[in-house]
Design a protein around this motif. Structure first.
Motif, short mmCIF file in Angstrom:
data_model
loop_
_atom_site.label_atom_id
_atom_site.label_comp_id
_atom_site.label_asym_id
_atom_site.label_seq_id
_atom_site.Cartn_x
_atom_site.Cartn_y
_atom_site.Cartn_z
N ILE A 132 -43.91 22.78 44.72
CA ILE A 132 -42.80 21.86 44.96
C ILE A 132 -41.51 22.66 44.83
O ILE A 132 -41.27 23.29 43.79
N LEU A 133 -40.72 22.69 45.89
CA LEU A 133 -39.47 23.46 45.92
C LEU A 133 -38.29 22.50 45.86
O LEU A 133 -38.19 21.59 46.68
N ILE A 134 -37.41 22.69 44.88
CA ILE A 134 -36.26 21.80 44.70
C ILE A 134 -34.99 22.52 45.12
O ILE A 134 -34.62 23.55 44.54
N ASP A 135 -34.32 21.98 46.12
CA ASP A 135 -33.07 22.55 46.63
C ASP A 135 -31.90 21.87 45.91
O ASP A 135 -31.68 20.67 46.07
N CYS A 136 -31.16 22.63 45.12
CA CYS A 136 -30.11 22.06 44.28
C CYS A 136 -28.73 22.14 44.91
O CYS A 136 -28.44 23.02 45.72
N LEU A 137 -27.87 21.22 44.49
CA LEU A 137 -26.48 21.26 44.87
C LEU A 137 -25.77 22.39 44.11
O LEU A 137 -26.23 22.81 43.04
N PRO A 138 -24.66 22.91 44.66
CA PRO A 138 -23.90 23.96 43.97
C PRO A 138 -23.10 23.36 42.82
O PRO A 138 -21.95 22.96 42.98
N SER A 139 -23.70 23.28 41.65
CA SER A 139 -23.10 22.60 40.51
C SER A 139 -23.80 23.03 39.24
O SER A 139 -24.84 23.69 39.28
N LEU A 140 -23.24 22.64 38.11
CA LEU A 140 -23.91 22.84 36.82
C LEU A 140 -24.06 21.49 36.12
O LEU A 140 -24.17 21.42 34.91
N GLY A 141 -24.09 20.41 36.91
CA GLY A 141 -24.13 19.06 36.36
C GLY A 141 -25.52 18.58 36.01
O GLY A 141 -26.50 19.33 35.98
#
Length: 259
Positions: A132-141
């Motif tokens: 399962i690959l999770i593509d994250c937003l550019p954030s540290l939230g």
């Protein structure tokens, strides 16, 4: 014991090739015979767009699943409905849309808010996937923290350009916090993206190698118009292109590291 490997692809800096990396790793893992699911955890929905999501038919998106999981009302049937398959590469994915941009607000009052995605991925529906690959937003939230707490390992794509290392220390600090809730979290490696033959690329490579050593993947990803074409065509790159071949090599490296 669960065999599924959950991998978060993240960097707080945008434009480093996270989404392109997720799609092409997924395509190559499928070519190697693995069952793969991608999760779009970015309200901009770039991964969803890449995989052909139109959002015109009121499909279930990741926001709906997270909200239902918060209230413990999420069923396997709803998750099944949320999983779509891309037309071009037959990649399974859970899409995202702009509603995810309110995640910080709706997760703020949740008990165990950092654990929501982890609980979601414990549903038996996901047991059929090898990766399962999770593509994250550019954030540290809170969404990125959720992705780290849910994951077995992390991949950090880093563009080998000016200011490439800015913020990487802060990301490491977030990883350290996530490990308090997920002690098994592992840095699978750092991926150099958009490389070329300039002194800047060489300098960034040396800095990354000094900081991460063997955790820097040997497969470097070249700067290429093929990446833009791939996005526009909504399909992964073929292994006959230089960049496509590099992604195939990267995938093989990742498989070995996951063992």
């Amino acid at each position: 014991m669960r065999k599924t490997k959950i991998i978060t692809i993240a960097n707080q800096k945008g434009g480093v090739g996270k989404t392109t990396t997720v799609v092409n790793l997924a395509a190559n893992l499928k070519r190697e015979g693995y069952n793969v699911l991608c999760i779009d955890l970015d309200g901009q929905g770039n991964l969803s767009d890449y995989l052909g999501f139109s959002g015109e038919n009121e499909e279930i998106v990741i926001t709906d699943l997270l909200t239902a999981e918060m209230s413990r009302k999420l069923s396997d049937e709803v998750i099944e409905q949320a999983i779509l398959t891309s037309n071009a590469d037959n990649i399974d994915y859970i899409p995202s849309d702009i509603t995810l941009s309110t995640a910080d607000m709706f997760l703020a009052t949740a008990i165990g808010r950092e654990m929501i995605l982890r609980r979601l991925l414990l549903h038996k529906v996901f047991d059929r996937y090898d990766y399962i690959l999770i593509d994250c937003l550019p954030s540290l939230g809170v969404l990125v923290v959720n992705a780290l707490v849910a994951a077995d390992g992390v991949l950090i794509p880093v563009q080998t350009q000016k200011f490439a290392l800015n913020g990487i220390v802060q990301f490491e600090e977030i990883m350290t916090l996530a490990k308090e809730l997920n002690p098994a979290l592992t840095l699978y490696g750092v991926i150099e993206t958009m490389t070329d033959n300039t002194r800047m690329t060489k300098a960034v490579d040396e800095a990354l190698t000094e900081r991460y050593g063997d955790l820097v993947f040997g497969s470097r990803l070249s700067k290429s118009v093929v990446a833009s074409n791939s996005t526009a065509e909504q399909r992964a790159m073929t292994i006959t292109s230089k960049l496509g071949s590099q992604y195939a090599d990267l995938t093989n490296e990742l498989i070995e590291r996951c063992k």
